[in-house]
Design a protein around this motif. Structure first.
Motif, PDB file in Angstrom:
ATOM      1  N   TRP A  95      -7.917  -2.610   9.180  1.00 39.90           N
ATOM      2  CA  TRP A  95      -8.230  -3.310   7.938  1.00 39.90           C
ATOM      3  C   TRP A  95      -8.656  -2.342   6.842  1.00 39.90           C
ATOM      4  O   TRP A  95      -8.312  -2.528   5.674  1.00 39.90           O
ATOM      5  N   GLN A  96      -9.406  -1.301   7.215  1.00 40.97           N
ATOM      6  CA  GLN A  96      -9.788  -0.287   6.231  1.00 40.97           C
ATOM      7  C   GLN A  96      -8.547   0.430   5.698  1.00 40.97           C
ATOM      8  O   GLN A  96      -8.423   0.675   4.489  1.00 40.97           O
ATOM      9  N   GLY A  97      -7.637   0.749   6.580  1.00 44.02           N
ATOM     10  CA  GLY A  97      -6.391   1.403   6.153  1.00 44.02           C
ATOM     11  C   GLY A  97      -5.542   0.501   5.276  1.00 44.02           C
ATOM     12  O   GLY A  97      -4.968   0.948   4.274  1.00 44.02           O
ATOM     13  N   LEU A  98      -5.461  -0.787   5.637  1.00 40.55           N
ATOM     14  CA  LEU A  98      -4.696  -1.728   4.823  1.00 40.55           C
ATOM     15  C   LEU A  98      -5.322  -1.904   3.441  1.00 40.55           C
ATOM     16  O   LEU A  98      -4.607  -1.992   2.435  1.00 40.55           O
ATOM     17  N   ALA A  99      -6.636  -1.939   3.372  1.00 32.14           N
ATOM     18  CA  ALA A  99      -7.311  -2.062   2.075  1.00 32.14           C
ATOM     19  C   ALA A  99      -7.052  -0.820   1.219  1.00 32.14           C
ATOM     20  O   ALA A  99      -6.769  -0.933   0.018  1.00 32.14           O
ATOM     21  N   ALA A 100      -7.126   0.358   1.829  1.00 27.35           N
ATOM     22  CA  ALA A 100      -6.851   1.590   1.089  1.00 27.35           C
ATOM     23  C   ALA A 100      -5.405   1.615   0.605  1.00 27.35           C
ATOM     24  O   ALA A 100      -5.131   2.004  -0.539  1.00 27.35           O
ATOM     25  N   ASP A 101      -4.477   1.189   1.449  1.00 24.67           N
ATOM     26  CA  ASP A 101      -3.064   1.122   1.052  1.00 24.67           C
ATOM     27  C   ASP A 101      -2.860   0.163  -0.104  1.00 24.67           C
ATOM     28  O   ASP A 101      -2.114   0.453  -1.046  1.00 24.67           O
ATOM     29  N   ALA A 102      -3.512  -0.988  -0.056  1.00 21.41           N
ATOM     30  CA  ALA A 102      -3.375  -1.971  -1.128  1.00 21.41           C
ATOM     31  C   ALA A 102      -3.899  -1.420  -2.446  1.00 21.41           C
ATOM     32  O   ALA A 102      -3.285  -1.612  -3.501  1.00 21.41           O
ATOM     33  N   ILE A 103      -4.994  -0.696  -2.399  1.00 20.57           N
ATOM     34  CA  ILE A 103      -5.561  -0.115  -3.620  1.00 20.57           C
ATOM     35  C   ILE A 103      -4.617   0.942  -4.192  1.00 20.57           C
ATOM     36  O   ILE A 103      -4.330   0.951  -5.398  1.00 20.57           O
ATOM     37  N   VAL A 104      -4.124   1.821  -3.332  1.00 18.11           N
ATOM     38  CA  VAL A 104      -3.231   2.887  -3.797  1.00 18.11           C
ATOM     39  C   VAL A 104      -1.937   2.300  -4.366  1.00 18.11           C
ATOM     40  O   VAL A 104      -1.467   2.707  -5.442  1.00 18.11           O
ATOM     41  N   SER A 112      -1.472  -0.686  -5.595  1.00 17.19           N
ATOM     42  CA  SER A 112      -1.783  -1.393  -6.839  1.00 17.19           C
ATOM     43  C   SER A 112      -1.920  -0.417  -8.003  1.00 17.19           C
ATOM     44  O   SER A 112      -1.407  -0.667  -9.100  1.00 17.19           O
ATOM     45  N   LEU A 113      -2.614   0.680  -7.779  1.00 13.68           N
ATOM     46  CA  LEU A 113      -2.743   1.693  -8.828  1.00 13.68           C
ATOM     47  C   LEU A 113      -1.388   2.284  -9.197  1.00 13.68           C
ATOM     48  O   LEU A 113      -1.098   2.500 -10.378  1.00 13.68           O
ATOM     49  N   LEU A 114      -0.562   2.539  -8.212  1.00 11.59           N
ATOM     50  CA  LEU A 114       0.776   3.053  -8.485  1.00 11.59           C
ATOM     51  C   LEU A 114       1.593   2.045  -9.293  1.00 11.59           C
ATOM     52  O   LEU A 114       2.300   2.417 -10.233  1.00 11.59           O
ATOM     53  N   GLY A 115       1.473   0.759  -8.975  1.00 17.93           N
ATOM     54  CA  GLY A 115       2.164  -0.271  -9.738  1.00 17.93           C
ATOM     55  C   GLY A 115       1.693  -0.319 -11.175  1.00 17.93           C
ATOM     56  O   GLY A 115       2.497  -0.456 -12.101  1.00 17.93           O
TER      57      GLY A 115
END
Length: 174
Positions: free
Chosen positions: A129-138, A140-143
């Motif tokens: 879940w921590q990895g998925l949250a970090a992926d979602a943040i990265v 989103s920022l890239l988008g």
């Protein structure tokens, strides 16, 4: 002058006109056929593999069974029917139904992505879940960065497009 094998066109018709009932609809039918078959095969494979996923002593394993075939058939039908709905939405007023179906497919894809997490232990699940949250943040920022770059480039090219339109209008007037 006409090429051999071509019919003469009416002198009142504009040159370069395309028969709207001919190649356009055939190309569209071919595209929809390829898209629906490939989507049906992909959805069938995904749902079939999800149905084959079973909890084992160590973690999980894939076991081919009747559920696999049922999952493949359901996934194939969903993929095929989705593209059928897309083809109907071009002719009918079914855009709301198409939007609802697209949202349901999005939610289903998230569910298929998260489904294997039920086989993880609670210690590993927190890390995932921590990895998925970090992926979602990265992501989103890239988008946001890509969106801002697109806006900048559109704004930068707008004056050039206006100049081209003005020069084309001036040439038509002269």
């Amino acid at each position: 002058m006409t090429l051999p094998g071509t019919a003469k066109t009416d002198s009142g018709a504009a040159s370069g006109s395309v028969d709207k009932t001919g190649s356009g609809s055939k190309n569209e039918r071919d595209f929809l056929r390829i898209a629906s078959l490939s989507t049906a095969l992909a959805f069938g494979t995904v749902l079939g593999s999800m149905a084959s996923l079973h909890k084992d002593a160590s973690a999980f394993s894939f076991q081919f069974s009747g559920e696999t075939l049922v999952g493949f058939a359901i996934g194939g039908a969903v993929g095929f029917l989705y593209w059928k709905l897309v083809s109907l939405s071009a002719t009918l007023r079914t855009s709301l139904l198409l939007r609802v179906a697209s949202v349901l497919l999005l939610l289903g894809s998230v569910g298929v992505f998260l489904y294997p997490l039920r086989f993880l232990s609670s210690e590993k699940l927190a890390e995932v879940w921590q990895g998925l949250a970090a992926d979602a943040i990265v992501l989103s920022l890239l988008g946001v960065i890509l969106w801002r770059i697109k806006r900048f480039l559109d704004r930068d090219s707008a004056p050039a497009a206006i100049e081209v339109n003005k020069s084309a209008t001036n040439q038509k007037i002269n």
